[in-house]
Design a protein around this motif. Structure first.
Motif, PDB file in Angstrom:
ATOM      1  N   ILE A  73      40.764  36.048  24.786  1.00  0.00           N
ATOM      2  CA  ILE A  73      42.058  36.714  24.884  1.00  0.00           C
ATOM      3  C   ILE A  73      41.843  38.194  25.161  1.00  0.00           C
ATOM      4  O   ILE A  73      40.935  38.830  24.603  1.00  0.00           O
ATOM      5  N   VAL A  74      42.683  38.774  25.999  1.00  0.00           N
ATOM      6  CA  VAL A  74      42.652  40.207  26.281  1.00  0.00           C
ATOM      7  C   VAL A  74      43.838  40.858  25.585  1.00  0.00           C
ATOM      8  O   VAL A  74      44.989  40.432  25.776  1.00  0.00           O
ATOM      9  N   LEU A  75      43.556  41.867  24.765  1.00  0.00           N
ATOM     10  CA  LEU A  75      44.610  42.592  24.053  1.00  0.00           C
ATOM     11  C   LEU A  75      44.867  43.929  24.724  1.00  0.00           C
ATOM     12  O   LEU A  75      43.935  44.668  25.046  1.00  0.00           O
ATOM     13  N   GLY A  76      46.137  44.229  24.934  1.00  0.00           N
ATOM     14  CA  GLY A  76      46.530  45.486  25.544  1.00  0.00           C
ATOM     15  C   GLY A  76      46.990  46.487  24.500  1.00  0.00           C
ATOM     16  O   GLY A  76      46.660  46.362  23.308  1.00  0.00           O
ATOM     17  N   PRO A  77      47.758  47.486  24.885  1.00  0.00           N
ATOM     18  CA  PRO A  77      48.278  48.486  23.942  1.00  0.00           C
ATOM     19  C   PRO A  77      49.073  47.821  22.820  1.00  0.00           C
ATOM     20  O   PRO A  77      49.842  46.891  23.061  1.00  0.00           O
ATOM     21  N   GLY A  78      48.875  48.281  21.598  1.00  0.00           N
ATOM     22  CA  GLY A  78      49.567  47.703  20.455  1.00  0.00           C
ATOM     23  C   GLY A  78      49.046  46.348  20.058  1.00  0.00           C
ATOM     24  O   GLY A  78      49.735  45.590  19.362  1.00  0.00           O
ATOM     25  N   ASN A  79      47.805  46.024  20.511  1.00  0.00           N
ATOM     26  CA  ASN A  79      47.169  44.736  20.213  1.00  0.00           C
ATOM     27  C   ASN A  79      48.014  43.539  20.662  1.00  0.00           C
ATOM     28  O   ASN A  79      48.010  42.478  20.035  1.00  0.00           O
ATOM     29  N   ILE A  80      48.730  43.712  21.750  1.00  0.00           N
ATOM     30  CA  ILE A  80      49.560  42.639  22.302  1.00  0.00           C
ATOM     31  C   ILE A  80      48.751  41.869  23.346  1.00  0.00           C
ATOM     32  O   ILE A  80      48.193  42.470  24.261  1.00  0.00           O
ATOM     33  N   PRO A  81      48.669  40.559  23.221  1.00  0.00           N
ATOM     34  CA  PRO A  81      47.924  39.773  24.226  1.00  0.00           C
ATOM     35  C   PRO A  81      48.555  39.911  25.614  1.00  0.00           C
ATOM     36  O   PRO A  81      49.768  39.764  25.763  1.00  0.00           O
ATOM     37  N   VAL A  82      47.738  40.211  26.606  1.00  0.00           N
ATOM     38  CA  VAL A  82      48.241  40.403  27.966  1.00  0.00           C
ATOM     39  C   VAL A  82      47.668  39.383  28.951  1.00  0.00           C
ATOM     40  O   VAL A  82      48.120  39.306  30.093  1.00  0.00           O
ATOM     41  N   GLY A  83      46.685  38.601  28.529  1.00  0.00           N
ATOM     42  CA  GLY A  83      46.103  37.608  29.425  1.00  0.00           C
ATOM     43  C   GLY A  83      44.937  36.887  28.786  1.00  0.00           C
ATOM     44  O   GLY A  83      44.491  37.239  27.680  1.00  0.00           O
ATOM     45  N   ILE A  84      44.459  35.870  29.481  1.00  0.00           N
ATOM     46  CA  ILE A  84      43.281  35.107  29.047  1.00  0.00           C
ATOM     47  C   ILE A  84      42.258  35.148  30.168  1.00  0.00           C
ATOM     48  O   ILE A  84      42.607  35.031  31.348  1.00  0.00           O
ATOM     49  N   LEU A  85      40.996  35.334  29.796  1.00  0.00           N
ATOM     50  CA  LEU A  85      39.914  35.350  30.778  1.00  0.00           C
ATOM     51  C   LEU A  85      39.038  34.109  30.617  1.00  0.00           C
ATOM     52  O   LEU A  85      38.653  33.748  29.503  1.00  0.00           O
ATOM     53  N   TYR A  86      38.746  33.489  31.768  1.00  0.00           N
ATOM     54  CA  TYR A  86      37.834  32.348  31.800  1.00  0.00           C
ATOM     55  C   TYR A  86      36.528  32.787  32.465  1.00  0.00           C
ATOM     56  O   TYR A  86      36.552  33.494  33.476  1.00  0.00           O
ATOM     57  N   TYR A  87      35.432  32.336  31.907  1.00  0.00           N
ATOM     58  CA  TYR A  87      34.118  32.768  32.380  1.00  0.00           C
ATOM     59  C   TYR A  87      33.914  32.498  33.882  1.00  0.00           C
ATOM     60  O   TYR A  87      33.480  33.398  34.608  1.00  0.00           O
ATOM     61  N   PRO A  88      34.213  31.293  34.404  1.00  0.00           N
ATOM     62  CA  PRO A  88      33.983  31.051  35.847  1.00  0.00           C
ATOM     63  C   PRO A  88      34.780  32.008  36.736  1.00  0.00           C
ATOM     64  O   PRO A  88      34.270  32.469  37.765  1.00  0.00           O
ATOM     65  N   ASP A  89      36.039  32.311  36.333  1.00  0.00           N
ATOM     66  CA  ASP A  89      36.858  33.218  37.140  1.00  0.00           C
ATOM     67  C   ASP A  89      36.252  34.617  37.180  1.00  0.00           C
ATOM     68  O   ASP A  89      36.221  35.278  38.229  1.00  0.00           O
ATOM     69  N   VAL A  90      35.791  35.072  36.035  1.00  0.00           N
ATOM     70  CA  VAL A  90      35.218  36.423  35.948  1.00  0.00           C
ATOM     71  C   VAL A  90      33.922  36.508  36.750  1.00  0.00           C
ATOM     72  O   VAL A  90      33.686  37.487  37.479  1.00  0.00           O
ATOM     73  N   ILE A  91      33.067  35.490  36.626  1.00  0.00           N
ATOM     74  CA  ILE A  91      31.808  35.485  37.372  1.00  0.00           C
ATOM     75  C   ILE A  91      32.082  35.492  38.874  1.00  0.00           C
ATOM     76  O   ILE A  91      31.428  36.212  39.646  1.00  0.00           O
TER      77      ILE A  91
END
Length: 371
Positions: free
Chosen positions: A97-115
């Motif tokens: 999970i990616v947390l943005g300002p105020g510790n609000i979740p803004v997205g999810i990252l998957y390893y294959p997509d990032v690679i």
């Protein structure tokens, strides 16, 4: 930093502890999501399709959490380094999970997509789309997503029926115009007999759900080509007018047809080439697209995410796509197959009725023009 990975953020879909498993299953079917998140005292837990197996339709998400040993997902902040994400992914083998300002979740990252993103695999910069009565189809020849082959085939069949109706309506208008405007030359009468049915057809589209689907298709296509996250908020910020829409090509053909008859052909080509896109964009905005609602946006998002998933699978796994497969992925073959199948059936029926003496020869000559 993690914020540099925004093009490959996946949308977060939340469910509460009081949602039923049946509602969760419907979410999986309609939204095409891989996981849903729910908040617990230990953090955010992910619920996948496999996790709901064995539970009843009316069971609650809280029952699933009590009976399943779901460990909370790891998280990173947008100002963290990408290395932190890679370490967490390799250790826990789960999305992050990616947390943005105020510790609000803004997205999810998957390893294959990032690679794929870090290795410079190309994001799709061009995508084609088709809005059909059955849903939306996206493709770039390497991958496709959205409606299946059968629905593309049926779409071609419907296009064929519309073409026949337009032709018959045009012939009807031609006879009326020829009778009432005897001083008009045949070219002008033919032109009006083509334009009038088409205008009626376009306005019928405007007041149908197809115009909303068309608008949603363009918004999602813009988001994909911009490398943006496919979520309702991001998609809604884009225009429903697209410069490569087939409407623009249709306008170009009609401008050429009209002006070649009445003015110098070379001058007609010059004028058409300078005005077709601007005029086509106006017709898109006012006639062939409408501002989509939530249902149409969800439909387009499902097709867009399906396309992106298949695209990344092709790129990451280095799948070799043959020339035939690239053409097949465009969906043109399926649509044309449906189109000509209907034409063939109508001609066969017309010939059979003529042979049986049921259909007059004049009507047979009219119908056989389509083959």
């Amino acid at each position: 930093m993690i914020s540099d990975l925004r093009p490959v953020y996946k949308k977060i879909n939340f469910v509460s502890h009081f949602d039923t498993i049946g509602r969760l299953i419907l979410f999986f079917r309609t939204h095409g999501c891989e996981i849903f998140l729910t908040h617990t005292d230990d953090g955010y837990c992910a619920i996948s399709k496999d996790d709901v197996i064995g539970f009843g339709w009316n069971d609650l998400v809280s029952d699933l959490l009590m009976n399943k040993n779901l460990s909370p997902l790891m998280f990173v902040f947008e100002n963290d380094s990408v290395d932190k994400f890679l370490q967490l992914s390799l250790i826990y083998k789960k999305p992050v999970i990616v947390l943005g300002p105020g510790n609000i979740p803004v997205g999810i990252l998957y390893y294959p997509d990032v690679i794929a993103f870090l290795n410079g695999y190309p994001m799709p910069t061009r995508v084609s789309g088709v809005s059909t009565p059955f849903g939306i189809f996206f493709t770039n020849s390497l991958a496709r997503g959205g409606v299946n082959d059968i629905k593309l085939f049926l779409t071609g069949g419907l296009f064929s029926l519309f073409a026949i109706i337009l032709f018959i309506t045009g012939s009807f208008f031609y006879e009326i115009l020829k009778y009432n405007f005897v001083d008009f030359d045949p070219y002008t009468l033919s032109l009006f007999s083509i334009i009038l049915p088409l205008v009626i057809f376009l306005f019928l589209i405007k007041f149908s759900k197809l115009s909303k689907l068309h608008g949603a298709e363009h918004k999602v296509a813009h988001a994909i080509e911009s490398g943006d996250i496919l979520s309702k908020n991001s998609v809604n910020s884009y225009s429903r007018v697209h410069k490569r829409c087939g409407t623009n090509l249709l306008i170009l053909l009609f401008l050429l047809q009209i002006m070649v008859i009445y003015i110098n052909p070379i001058l007609a080509c010059v004028i058409a080439l300078f005005t077709w896109r601007a005029l086509g964009n106006k017709i898109q905005f006012y006639i062939t697209t409408s501002e989509p609602g939530e249902k149409e946006i969800n439909n387009a998002l499902f097709a867009g995410r399906d396309f992106m998933k298949n695209y990344f699978n092709t790129i990451i796994n280095n799948v070799k796509i043959s020339s035939f497969r690239k053409v097949y992925n465009l969906g043109i073959f399926q649509i044309l197959s449906g189109y000509f199948f209907v034409i063939f059936v109508i001609n066969f029926l017309a010939w059979s009725l003529l042979w049986l003496g049921i259909l007059p020869k004049d009507y047979y000559q009219l119908l056989r023009l389509f083959l």
